[in-house]
Write a protein that holds these residues in place. Structure first.
Motif, PDB file in Angstrom:
ATOM      1  N   LEU A 121      48.990 -27.702  -1.348  1.00  0.00           N
ATOM      2  CA  LEU A 121      49.367 -26.726  -0.323  1.00  0.00           C
ATOM      3  C   LEU A 121      49.838 -25.424  -0.963  1.00  0.00           C
ATOM      4  O   LEU A 121      49.503 -24.329  -0.483  1.00  0.00           O
ATOM      5  N   ALA A 122      50.628 -25.525  -2.027  1.00  0.00           N
ATOM      6  CA  ALA A 122      51.117 -24.315  -2.695  1.00  0.00           C
ATOM      7  C   ALA A 122      49.953 -23.489  -3.233  1.00  0.00           C
ATOM      8  O   ALA A 122      49.944 -22.246  -3.107  1.00  0.00           O
ATOM      9  N   GLU A 123      48.949 -24.160  -3.817  1.00  0.00           N
ATOM     10  CA  GLU A 123      47.785 -23.436  -4.333  1.00  0.00           C
ATOM     11  C   GLU A 123      46.991 -22.783  -3.206  1.00  0.00           C
ATOM     12  O   GLU A 123      46.529 -21.641  -3.336  1.00  0.00           O
ATOM     13  N   LEU A 124      46.835 -23.500  -2.092  1.00  0.00           N
ATOM     14  CA  LEU A 124      46.091 -22.948  -0.964  1.00  0.00           C
ATOM     15  C   LEU A 124      46.830 -21.768  -0.342  1.00  0.00           C
ATOM     16  O   LEU A 124      46.205 -20.778   0.065  1.00  0.00           O
ATOM     17  N   GLU A 125      48.147 -21.876  -0.250  1.00  0.00           N
ATOM     18  CA  GLU A 125      48.916 -20.774   0.340  1.00  0.00           C
ATOM     19  C   GLU A 125      48.858 -19.533  -0.538  1.00  0.00           C
ATOM     20  O   GLU A 125      48.892 -18.400  -0.035  1.00  0.00           O
ATOM     21  N   THR A 126      48.762 -19.717  -1.861  1.00  0.00           N
ATOM     22  CA  THR A 126      48.577 -18.570  -2.751  1.00  0.00           C
ATOM     23  C   THR A 126      47.232 -17.903  -2.470  1.00  0.00           C
ATOM     24  O   THR A 126      47.124 -16.667  -2.391  1.00  0.00           O
ATOM     25  N   LYS A 127      46.188 -18.715  -2.318  1.00  0.00           N
ATOM     26  CA  LYS A 127      44.875 -18.163  -1.959  1.00  0.00           C
ATOM     27  C   LYS A 127      44.938 -17.436  -0.623  1.00  0.00           C
ATOM     28  O   LYS A 127      44.370 -16.354  -0.458  1.00  0.00           O
ATOM     29  N   GLN A 128      45.630 -18.050   0.333  1.00  0.00           N
ATOM     30  CA  GLN A 128      45.717 -17.463   1.663  1.00  0.00           C
ATOM     31  C   GLN A 128      46.357 -16.083   1.610  1.00  0.00           C
ATOM     32  O   GLN A 128      45.872 -15.132   2.235  1.00  0.00           O
ATOM     33  N   ARG A 129      47.446 -15.952   0.843  1.00  0.00           N
ATOM     34  CA  ARG A 129      48.106 -14.644   0.734  1.00  0.00           C
ATOM     35  C   ARG A 129      47.169 -13.614   0.110  1.00  0.00           C
ATOM     36  O   ARG A 129      47.168 -12.434   0.492  1.00  0.00           O
ATOM     37  N   GLY A 130      46.356 -14.071  -0.854  1.00  0.00           N
ATOM     38  CA  GLY A 130      45.416 -13.141  -1.464  1.00  0.00           C
ATOM     39  C   GLY A 130      44.382 -12.639  -0.476  1.00  0.00           C
ATOM     40  O   GLY A 130      44.100 -11.434  -0.413  1.00  0.00           O
ATOM     41  N   TYR A 131      43.821 -13.543   0.330  1.00  0.00           N
ATOM     42  CA  TYR A 131      42.831 -13.136   1.326  1.00  0.00           C
ATOM     43  C   TYR A 131      43.471 -12.264   2.408  1.00  0.00           C
ATOM     44  O   TYR A 131      42.868 -11.290   2.881  1.00  0.00           O
ATOM     45  N   ALA A 167      39.479 -16.594   4.642  1.00  0.00           N
ATOM     46  CA  ALA A 167      40.830 -16.814   5.161  1.00  0.00           C
ATOM     47  C   ALA A 167      40.845 -17.921   6.204  1.00  0.00           C
ATOM     48  O   ALA A 167      41.757 -18.752   6.244  1.00  0.00           O
ATOM     49  N   THR A 168      39.821 -17.939   7.060  1.00  0.00           N
ATOM     50  CA  THR A 168      39.740 -18.992   8.083  1.00  0.00           C
ATOM     51  C   THR A 168      39.574 -20.364   7.438  1.00  0.00           C
ATOM     52  O   THR A 168      40.218 -21.338   7.836  1.00  0.00           O
ATOM     53  N   ALA A 169      38.693 -20.448   6.438  1.00  0.00           N
ATOM     54  CA  ALA A 169      38.458 -21.722   5.769  1.00  0.00           C
ATOM     55  C   ALA A 169      39.729 -22.233   5.095  1.00  0.00           C
ATOM     56  O   ALA A 169      40.058 -23.423   5.176  1.00  0.00           O
ATOM     57  N   VAL A 170      40.455 -21.324   4.436  1.00  0.00           N
ATOM     58  CA  VAL A 170      41.694 -21.737   3.764  1.00  0.00           C
ATOM     59  C   VAL A 170      42.733 -22.164   4.783  1.00  0.00           C
ATOM     60  O   VAL A 170      43.447 -23.157   4.584  1.00  0.00           O
ATOM     61  N   LYS A 171      42.821 -21.434   5.896  1.00  0.00           N
ATOM     62  CA  LYS A 171      43.781 -21.814   6.931  1.00  0.00           C
ATOM     63  C   LYS A 171      43.461 -23.207   7.478  1.00  0.00           C
ATOM     64  O   LYS A 171      44.359 -24.038   7.669  1.00  0.00           O
ATOM     65  N   ASN A 172      42.197 -23.462   7.741  1.00  0.00           N
ATOM     66  CA  ASN A 172      41.810 -24.790   8.237  1.00  0.00           C
ATOM     67  C   ASN A 172      42.144 -25.881   7.224  1.00  0.00           C
ATOM     68  O   ASN A 172      42.583 -26.977   7.598  1.00  0.00           O
ATOM     69  N   GLU A 173      41.945 -25.561   5.938  1.00  0.00           N
ATOM     70  CA  GLU A 173      42.261 -26.550   4.907  1.00  0.00           C
ATOM     71  C   GLU A 173      43.767 -26.784   4.828  1.00  0.00           C
ATOM     72  O   GLU A 173      44.230 -27.918   4.660  1.00  0.00           O
ATOM     73  N   ILE A 174      44.548 -25.714   4.967  1.00  0.00           N
ATOM     74  CA  ILE A 174      46.011 -25.859   4.969  1.00  0.00           C
ATOM     75  C   ILE A 174      46.447 -26.710   6.156  1.00  0.00           C
ATOM     76  O   ILE A 174      47.286 -27.609   6.026  1.00  0.00           O
ATOM     77  N   ASP A 175      45.877 -26.420   7.319  1.00  0.00           N
ATOM     78  CA  ASP A 175      46.227 -27.208   8.515  1.00  0.00           C
ATOM     79  C   ASP A 175      45.897 -28.683   8.312  1.00  0.00           C
ATOM     80  O   ASP A 175      46.672 -29.566   8.691  1.00  0.00           O
TER      81      ASP A 175
END
Length: 745
Positions: free
Chosen positions: A500-510, A545-553
């Motif tokens: 989750l921490a890695e995905l949230e870092t990606k999310q902030r970048g996007y 961003a949508t793909a990362v959000k779905n993965e985080i969810d």
């Protein structure tokens, strides 16, 4: 969305494998074997310690002869148990009598003799009770003209036990077949032929691969509505299919009440519960994509605490033809013939974010053990086509057969019931509440999974009235809670937290990239050239961003599931460590009024569901309150509680990105976090200010927000929807020299 990795097959040294005592009754699916993890290990990705397994299938039954031998041994043991218990009681009585004689020789006190005599009396009664059971069992296995001989034999209990043991070895196999195992195999043989054009089915029907593929698609789409399915190998390296145990119990199941009577039971649930409604809808949506044809109430499991719905027994999926061709050829399948009629807006986002190419890749790359038939090209193509059909229907600006809802509630429940009632009336020429013949209800076409449960509840209500000793209601509180290994569970939670921490870092970048593209400077425009310009870059990073959000969810759903199922000794520690909110236990609503509810040991008519308070509903069962007129339509007021949504003209793709240089991204995808705001504290150029003063507003995201039920005003020119609402731009004085450079993630 990333393609799921194939889990390696479970090896035999990881588990103990034995015959499943609950097969075909209350166990998870009709699996043959029960697996238990060895050495404090776990079998599933959620640290589950138990699973269920079966071997490959052929026209002759299971391919493995050991399977048949173990099943017969179990049946023999069950048949011999009364005789064994009688022999044990006889031995105890003889021992007590010998002790009493010894006691008399030693001239003990009269008090000790009285206690010994009382014990002997109790043991004689126990022998007599067990003798009667054995006599009845022996008579049931012999012709009637031999029953008098059994009564004569009963003068010597040990002779009855010996005679019963002699008959059970051969009759145990017949009892196993008679109990339904052979019927199950025959039923499965004909059902799985439905998946194939005539003459094309492989010997094993690819059933093991179909179950695992269902689990893979569930993970790919982030739905979390089916049991985890894996391949495995037994001690002789033969392939097995492994279904990891899930929390909960089937909506219908066999259950033994406190009176000791086993009944076919319906689960005590309130179908108007939002969690159950959404779960049934999500499972129906998943099954539409995989082409599942065997989803009945027995393999729809409900979690007793969260009301989460999970589908088990997933191997009758992925037909080798189109859905319509399958239904035209085999109209007697249990599946709902239409697309889902109600889909949650969040689920729609997941579906629209899914890439049919990734689905194809996932199914084509499904690694099967040696000897297991993989999915065929036609089955994969059919599944991809169904996903595309759903996406196309969701993108329709109007006239879609799918109703999107923000929240499932009483009104959405009533709407689904109304559709099911109308289908029943069209078929039966009468209201379903007036039907008194269970066989008539078998003809009713199912319009949704919720509707299927309504029909089953009506059938069970009639069954309870007609045969209360065979049918009943089961409390949800009796549902299973999966045993999980604490050490493995804690490690899995740590892994999810890291991911989750890695995905949230990606999310902030996007998010930062998208916010910069809202007011691009020269450097932004130059970098956007790699994506065909600013508009193309918006679409590209919006999709990311949508793909990362779905993965985080999806990860958060998994994390919440792990925390919920954590053993008591580490639950508080894990919740504190992760910072996740501890969920409230869902209210256990009764199916029937408290004064009439009789669970499993029901002795009379019982209503299948309490009417939701203050509702104008089509009541499907008899009850203490007079049912409302089923022909009466719901009023506008009834529907106010369930806002349905359709996405705006131009489609329902998320995020909504316009073709101009303005940004309109859904707030759930782009959130101006403090880190991003700090990174973007830069003054706009003169060109930005002039553009803001003269440009038209970007309305795409605003329309989307309105469609999803958000109450926000029409934006003014040059506004940015970044933190959940539309905001008027507040430009600062420009830097000397105009433009500025910016760093990029």
């Amino acid at each position: 969305m990333p393609i799921p990795n194939n889990n390696p097959p479970l090896e035999a040294d990881a588990f103990e494998m034995r015959d499943n005592p609950d097969a075909m009754k209350t166990g998870q699916a009709n699996e043959t074997f029960l697996l238990t993890a060895k050495n404090n290990g776990s079998l599933g990705t959620g640290a589950e310690k138990r699973a269920f397994a079966k071997y490959q299938y052929s026209e002759k039954g299971y391919l493995d002869s050991e399977t048949h031998a173990m099943a017969l041994a179990s049946a023999r043991d069950n048949a011999q148990r009364p005789a064994i218990r009688l022999n044990v009681a006889i031995n105890r009585l003889e021992l007590a009598q010998n002790n009493f004689q010894t006691l008399g020789q030693n001239e003990e006190s009269s008090e000790a003799r009285k206690e010994a005599e009382a014990k002997i009396t109790g043991l004689k009664q126990s022998v007599q009770e067990k003798l009667e059971i054995c006599v009845a069992a022996l008579k049931s296995k012999l012709p009637e003209d031999q029953h008098a001989g059994v009564d004569e034999m009963a003068r010597s209990p040990s002779n009855v036990a010996a005679a019963l043991l002699d008959t059970t070895v051969e009759l145990a196999a017949e009892a196993k077949v008679a109990s339904g195992k052979q019927k199950e195999l025959e039923s499965l043989y004909y059902k799985n032929l439905t998946l194939f054009p005539e003459g094309t089915a492989p010997p094993d029907r690819g059933l093991l691969a179909r179950a695992v593929a269902s689990s893979q698609v569930d993970r790919l789409l982030g739905m979390n509505v089916t049991a985890e399915e894996r391949f495995g190998t037994d001690s002789q390296k033969r392939p097995i299919g492994v279904s990891i145990q899930v929390d909960g119990v089937g909506i219908t199941s066999s259950y033994t009440g406190s009176d000791g009577i086993e009944r076919d039971c319906i689960l005590d649930i309130n179908l108007a519960d939002p969690a159950i409604q959404r779960g049934l809808s999500d499972l129906e949506t998943m099954d539409f994509i995989t082409g599942q044809i065997d989803r009945h109430c027995g393999n729809m499991f409900i979690d007793r605490d969260t009301k989460q719905v999970m589908g088990i027994d997933n191997d009758l999926a992925f037909p080798e033809m189109s859905r319509q061709a399958m239904l035209n050829k085999h109209g007697d399948t249990k599946c709902v013939a239409t697309m889902p009629r109600q889909i949650h807006a969040e689920t729609a986002r997941k579906l629209l974010a899914a890439d049919p190419k990734e689905l194809r890749t996932t199914l084509e790359n499904l690694a099967t053990p040696e000897g297991v038939t993989p999915l065929g090209k036609a089955a994969i193509k059919s599944a991809c086509n169904r996903l595309e059909q759903l996406q196309a229907e969701l993108r329709k600006p109007q006239g879609s057969q799918i109703e999107l809802v923000n929240e499932f509630n009483e009104a959405t429940y009533l709407a689904a019931v109304k559709v099911q009632n109308e289908a029943a009336r069209a078929e039966l020429d009468q209201d379903m509440a007036d039907v008194s013949n269970i066989k008539e209800l078998e003809r009713v076409p199912l319009t949704s999974y919720l509707g299927a449960v309504e029909v089953e509840m009506k059938k069970m209500g009639l069954g309870i009235k007609q045969a209360p000793d065979q049918n009943g209601i089961r409390h949800l509180a009796s549902a299973n809670i999966v045993a999980r290994e604490p050490v493995a569970l804690a490690a899995r939670v740590d892994q999810i937290q890291k991911e989750l921490a890695e995905l949230e870092t990606k999310q902030r970048g996007y998010q930062a990239r998208l916010l910069k593209l809202a007011h691009p400077v020269a450097r932004d425009r130059l970098q956007a050239m790699a994506h065909g310009g600013v508009s193309g870059a918006k679409k590209f990073f919006g999709s990311k961003a949508t793909a990362v959000k779905n993965e985080i969810d999806a990860k958060k759903v998994i994390l919440d599931k792990l925390l919920k199922g954590a053993p008591v000794e580490i639950k508080d520690q894990l919740y504190e460590k992760t910072g996740r909110p501890r969920p409230q236990v869902a209210e256990q609503k009764s199916v029937t009024p408290a004064k009439e509810a009789v669970i499993a040991e029901n002795k009379g008519p019982v209503q299948h569901r309490a009417a939701p308070a203050k509702l104008n509903q089509d009541n499907l069962a008899d009850g203490p309150d007079k049912p409302k007129d089923p022909k009466k339509k719901m009023s506008a007021k009834d529907n106010e509680a369930a806002p349905s949504v359709h996405f705006p003209e131009g489609g329902q793709d998320l995020p909504a990105i316009n073709d101009d240089d303005e940004l309109a991204v859904d707030a759930n995808v782009v959130e101006a976090t403090p880190e991003i705001k700090q990174d973007l504290k830069k003054k706009p150029s003169v060109a930005d200010i002039l553009k803001g003063a003269n440009s038209a507003p970007a309305l795409g995201g605003h329309r989307l927000g309105q469609a999803l039920g958000e109450d926000s005003p029409k934006p003014k020119a040059n506004t940015l929807r970044a933190s959940g609402s539309w905001q008027t731009a507040q430009p600062s004085p420009p830097k000397v020299g105009g433009g500025h450079s910016a760093s990029h993630p």
